[in-house]
Motif scaffolding. Sequence first.
Motif, PDB file in Angstrom:
ATOM      1  N   ALA A  79       8.474   6.960 -19.276  1.00 49.76           N
ATOM      2  CA  ALA A  79       8.654   6.194 -18.043  1.00 49.76           C
ATOM      3  C   ALA A  79       9.193   7.116 -16.961  1.00 49.76           C
ATOM      4  N   PRO A  80       9.135   6.687 -15.685  1.00 46.64           N
ATOM      5  CA  PRO A  80       9.530   7.561 -14.582  1.00 46.64           C
ATOM      6  C   PRO A  80      10.920   8.148 -14.691  1.00 46.64           C
ATOM      7  N   ASP A  81      11.863   7.416 -15.340  1.00 48.26           N
ATOM      8  CA  ASP A  81      13.216   7.950 -15.406  1.00 48.26           C
ATOM      9  C   ASP A  81      13.353   9.020 -16.492  1.00 48.26           C
ATOM     10  N   GLU A  82      12.271   9.294 -17.239  1.00 51.22           N
ATOM     11  CA  GLU A  82      12.337  10.261 -18.314  1.00 51.22           C
ATOM     12  C   GLU A  82      11.601  11.552 -17.988  1.00 51.22           C
ATOM     13  N   ARG A  83      10.811  11.568 -16.945  1.00 43.68           N
ATOM     14  CA  ARG A  83      10.113  12.791 -16.585  1.00 43.68           C
ATOM     15  C   ARG A  83       9.786  12.782 -15.100  1.00 43.68           C
ATOM     16  N   PRO A  84       9.518  13.918 -14.511  1.00 36.45           N
ATOM     17  CA  PRO A  84       9.300  13.984 -13.064  1.00 36.45           C
ATOM     18  C   PRO A  84       8.090  13.176 -12.627  1.00 36.45           C
ATOM     19  N   LEU A  85       8.180  12.613 -11.437  1.00 36.41           N
ATOM     20  CA  LEU A  85       7.042  11.912 -10.868  1.00 36.41           C
ATOM     21  C   LEU A  85       6.013  12.912 -10.367  1.00 36.41           C
ATOM     22  N   PRO A  86       4.691  12.593 -10.504  1.00 35.78           N
ATOM     23  CA  PRO A  86       3.676  13.541 -10.059  1.00 35.78           C
ATOM     24  C   PRO A  86       3.366  13.420  -8.580  1.00 35.78           C
ATOM     25  N   MET A  87       4.263  12.809  -7.805  1.00 35.10           N
ATOM     26  CA  MET A  87       3.975  12.600  -6.392  1.00 35.10           C
ATOM     27  C   MET A  87       5.266  12.450  -5.624  1.00 35.10           C
ATOM     28  N   GLU A  88       5.169  12.530  -4.319  1.00 36.39           N
ATOM     29  CA  GLU A  88       6.307  12.192  -3.493  1.00 36.39           C
ATOM     30  C   GLU A  88       6.582  10.699  -3.651  1.00 36.39           C
ATOM     31  N   SER A  89       7.839  10.312  -3.573  1.00 40.29           N
ATOM     32  CA  SER A  89       8.222   8.941  -3.879  1.00 40.29           C
ATOM     33  C   SER A  89       7.558   7.917  -2.981  1.00 40.29           C
ATOM     34  N   GLY A  90       7.233   8.277  -1.731  1.00 43.20           N
ATOM     35  CA  GLY A  90       6.680   7.297  -0.818  1.00 43.20           C
ATOM     36  C   GLY A  90       5.168   7.214  -0.806  1.00 43.20           C
ATOM     37  N   ARG A  91       4.485   8.091  -1.514  1.00 43.11           N
ATOM     38  CA  ARG A  91       3.023   8.129  -1.433  1.00 43.11           C
ATOM     39  C   ARG A  91       2.369   6.941  -2.117  1.00 43.11           C
ATOM     40  N   GLN A 101      -4.598  -3.546   3.123  1.00 41.77           N
ATOM     41  CA  GLN A 101      -5.142  -3.755   4.461  1.00 41.77           C
ATOM     42  C   GLN A 101      -6.634  -3.472   4.525  1.00 41.77           C
ATOM     43  N   ALA A 102      -7.158  -2.708   3.574  1.00 34.85           N
ATOM     44  CA  ALA A 102      -8.554  -2.248   3.644  1.00 34.85           C
ATOM     45  C   ALA A 102      -9.510  -3.025   2.758  1.00 34.85           C
ATOM     46  N   LEU A 103      -9.015  -3.948   1.941  1.00 38.81           N
ATOM     47  CA  LEU A 103      -9.862  -4.576   0.923  1.00 38.81           C
ATOM     48  C   LEU A 103     -11.016  -5.392   1.477  1.00 38.81           C
ATOM     49  N   GLU A 104     -10.881  -5.957   2.665  1.00 38.67           N
ATOM     50  CA  GLU A 104     -11.928  -6.834   3.184  1.00 38.67           C
ATOM     51  C   GLU A 104     -13.206  -6.080   3.514  1.00 38.67           C
ATOM     52  N   ALA A 105     -13.141  -4.779   3.672  1.00 38.21           N
ATOM     53  CA  ALA A 105     -14.316  -3.962   3.991  1.00 38.21           C
ATOM     54  C   ALA A 105     -14.569  -2.997   2.835  1.00 38.21           C
ATOM     55  N   PRO A 106     -15.734  -2.316   2.839  1.00 35.26           N
ATOM     56  CA  PRO A 106     -15.964  -1.292   1.814  1.00 35.26           C
ATOM     57  C   PRO A 106     -14.865  -0.242   1.843  1.00 35.26           C
ATOM     58  N   VAL A 107     -14.346   0.105   0.678  1.00 35.82           N
ATOM     59  CA  VAL A 107     -13.242   1.054   0.578  1.00 35.82           C
ATOM     60  C   VAL A 107     -13.793   2.409   0.158  1.00 35.82           C
ATOM     61  N   ARG A 108     -13.665   3.387   1.024  1.00 36.63           N
ATOM     62  CA  ARG A 108     -14.161   4.732   0.743  1.00 36.63           C
ATOM     63  C   ARG A 108     -13.046   5.609   0.178  1.00 36.63           C
ATOM     64  N   VAL A 109     -13.397   6.379  -0.822  1.00 37.26           N
ATOM     65  CA  VAL A 109     -12.424   7.275  -1.435  1.00 37.26           C
ATOM     66  C   VAL A 109     -11.869   8.246  -0.400  1.00 37.26           C
ATOM     67  N   GLU A 110     -12.736   8.748   0.473  1.00 41.10           N
ATOM     68  CA  GLU A 110     -12.298   9.703   1.480  1.00 41.10           C
ATOM     69  C   GLU A 110     -11.224   9.113   2.396  1.00 41.10           C
ATOM     70  N   ALA A 116      -3.447   9.067   1.996  1.00 45.56           N
ATOM     71  CA  ALA A 116      -2.447   9.664   1.122  1.00 45.56           C
ATOM     72  C   ALA A 116      -2.126  11.095   1.500  1.00 45.56           C
ATOM     73  N   GLY A 117      -2.887  11.652   2.462  1.00 45.04           N
ATOM     74  CA  GLY A 117      -2.656  13.027   2.874  1.00 45.04           C
ATOM     75  C   GLY A 117      -3.136  14.040   1.864  1.00 45.04           C
TER      76      GLY A 117
END
Length: 222
Positions: A79-91, A101-110, A116-117
């Motif tokens: 679980a997260p408290d046992e090993r480092p997170l693979p991302m910044e906490s806010g991402r 916010q994007a679900l109503e339209a086609p969601v593109r991976v790009e 997510a930057g």
Amino acid sequence: MKLEGAWGTLDAPGHVLPAGVPHRILAAQPVRMLFVDTNLLTGDASLCSKPHVRALTATQATALEGELMDWLEKPPSGAPDERPLPMESGRWPAVLEWLEQALEAPVRVEDAAAAAGLSRSHFMHWFREASGLSFRAFVRWLRLQRAVRTLATGATLTEAAHLAGFADSAHLSRTFVATFGVPPAPLRSAHIVCTDTVRPPISYWPGALDVKDRSQQGDAVG
């Protein structure tokens, strides 16, 4: 619990049946239903893929119930408290908010990667590590959740399909049946309690779910 269908009546502590099999459940007490998306399984999915209805013994039903409750109530090792997170906490929260916010339209991976930057390739790797699911499978699950919540308010299938980002009510129905084995229309007359209005029922445990999306990858998730 009794299960009625073309086979007659099957009385057992539990039942396993594949998607698309017409049936009716007769029970004097509340029952627990577990839907398994075989497209996401990497192990032996034979129990869910057999063409005939199967009855569970009392021992099997009890064991399954115990496994389910353990999965719901106890975080797995790592679980997260046992090993480092693979991302910044806010991402992760930012990506979830963007998806809502994007679900109503086609969601593109790009577009999700840009939110997510990250580059597209980095995002795909990061997302699977963070959620345990491919981006396509995760978005499909979000769409189905929103459709159920919308139907719970008394909306029509067309309204639910539009708000959840499906092409039309037929697209929603096909996806719903393929995932759960039942059509969504009867849900409009059912009493549905939605306990979570934003996030999907997948806790943030990196690597907690060893799953594989076998569907074809594409730029847009429909």
